[in-house]
Motif scaffolding. Structure first.
Motif, PDB file in Angstrom:
ATOM      1  N   PRO A  28     111.595  99.362 142.777  1.00 41.51           N
ATOM      2  CA  PRO A  28     111.787 100.093 144.034  1.00 41.51           C
ATOM      3  C   PRO A  28     111.828 101.603 143.805  1.00 41.51           C
ATOM      4  CG  PRO A  28     113.271  98.235 143.921  1.00 41.51           C
ATOM      5  CD  PRO A  28     112.619  98.327 142.573  1.00 41.51           C
ATOM      6  N   GLY A  29     111.024 102.334 144.563  1.00 40.56           N
ATOM      7  CA  GLY A  29     111.014 103.780 144.476  1.00 40.56           C
ATOM      8  C   GLY A  29     110.286 104.349 143.277  1.00 40.56           C
ATOM      9  N   LYS A  30     109.631 103.479 142.508  1.00 39.54           N
ATOM     10  CA  LYS A  30     108.937 103.944 141.306  1.00 39.54           C
ATOM     11  C   LYS A  30     107.449 103.581 141.383  1.00 39.54           C
ATOM     12  CE  LYS A  30     112.853 103.815 138.135  1.00 39.54           C
ATOM     13  NZ  LYS A  30     113.340 103.382 136.792  1.00 39.54           N
ATOM     14  N   GLN A  31     106.671 104.275 140.537  1.00 43.54           N
ATOM     15  CA  GLN A  31     105.249 103.971 140.467  1.00 43.54           C
ATOM     16  C   GLN A  31     105.013 102.670 139.718  1.00 43.54           C
ATOM     17  OE1 GLN A  31     103.325 107.448 138.750  1.00 43.54           O
ATOM     18  NE2 GLN A  31     102.849 108.208 140.797  1.00 43.54           N
ATOM     19  N   ARG A  32     103.897 102.053 140.036  1.00 50.72           N
ATOM     20  CA  ARG A  32     103.510 100.844 139.316  1.00 50.72           C
ATOM     21  C   ARG A  32     103.181 101.231 137.864  1.00 50.72           C
ATOM     22  NH1 ARG A  32      99.642  96.682 142.451  1.00 50.72           N
ATOM     23  NH2 ARG A  32     101.269  97.175 143.979  1.00 50.72           N
ATOM     24  N   GLU A  33     103.655 100.426 136.921  1.00 50.49           N
ATOM     25  CA  GLU A  33     103.437 100.738 135.511  1.00 50.49           C
ATOM     26  C   GLU A  33     102.854  99.545 134.770  1.00 50.49           C
ATOM     27  OE1 GLU A  33     106.918 101.511 133.161  1.00 50.49           O
ATOM     28  OE2 GLU A  33     108.023  99.798 133.950  1.00 50.49           O
ATOM     29  N   LEU A  34     102.039  99.866 133.772  1.00 51.65           N
ATOM     30  CA  LEU A  34     101.434  98.841 132.938  1.00 51.65           C
ATOM     31  C   LEU A  34     102.480  98.266 131.984  1.00 51.65           C
ATOM     32  CD1 LEU A  34      98.903  97.349 131.882  1.00 51.65           C
ATOM     33  CD2 LEU A  34      98.500  99.312 130.385  1.00 51.65           C
ATOM     34  N   VAL A  35     102.563  96.949 131.955  1.00 49.76           N
ATOM     35  CA  VAL A  35     103.529  96.270 131.089  1.00 49.76           C
ATOM     36  C   VAL A  35     102.845  95.758 129.823  1.00 49.76           C
ATOM     37  CG1 VAL A  35     105.102  94.310 130.890  1.00 49.76           C
ATOM     38  CG2 VAL A  35     104.978  95.602 133.039  1.00 49.76           C
ATOM     39  N   ALA A  36     101.732  95.040 129.999  1.00 52.72           N
ATOM     40  CA  ALA A  36     101.066  94.435 128.846  1.00 52.72           C
ATOM     41  C   ALA A  36      99.617  94.112 129.191  1.00 52.72           C
ATOM     42  CB  ALA A  36     101.792  93.164 128.418  1.00 52.72           C
ATOM     43  N   THR A  37      98.772  94.136 128.161  1.00 54.63           N
ATOM     44  CA  THR A  37      97.355  93.804 128.307  1.00 54.63           C
ATOM     45  C   THR A  37      96.941  92.868 127.194  1.00 54.63           C
ATOM     46  OG1 THR A  37      96.839  95.926 129.352  1.00 54.63           O
ATOM     47  CG2 THR A  37      95.013  94.747 128.344  1.00 54.63           C
TER      48      THR A  37
END
Length: 116
Positions: A41-50
């Motif tokens: 909530p309130g944060k940008q979407r971030e990459l976790v794993a690929t």
């Protein structure tokens, strides 16, 4: 058409584990790398794993290294995210993602809440 459908989210206590699943359809799954993202909530979407198309290589955000594991089953057309030692700051909506045939595709997301 391309579809990515996540499942497996829920409420878990700090230190607990969850396994997220993403079911893929509508494209040649074995050709494409797949990823998990999250958005708190309130944060940008971030990459976790690929994970690469054959599953031979993986990459992780520093914040989850050593705790999360991404994997895939190319026969079942599934991507997984095993999450261990969960922390309250892991609370977010988790999305399955693929860059497929030149377009971004996202699942609908699954909520993960880490709280006592």
């Amino acid at each position: 058409q391309v579809q990515l459908v996540e499942s497996g989210g829920g409420l878990v206590q700090p230190g607990g584990s969850l396994r997220l699943s993403c079911s893929a359809s509508g494209f040649t799954f074995t050709v494409y790398a797949m990823s998990w993202y999250r958005q708190a909530p309130g944060k940008q979407r971030e990459l976790v794993a690929t994970i690469t198309s054959a599953g031979g290589s993986t990459n992780y955000a520093d914040s989850v290294k050593g705790r999360f594991t991404i994997s895939r089953d190319n026969v079942k057309k599934m991507v997984y995210l095993q999450m261990n030692s969960l922390k309250p700051e892991d609370t977010a909506v988790y999305f399955c993602y693929g860059y497929i045939r030149g377009y971004d595709y996202w699942g609908q997301g699954t909520q993960v809440t880490v709280s006592s």
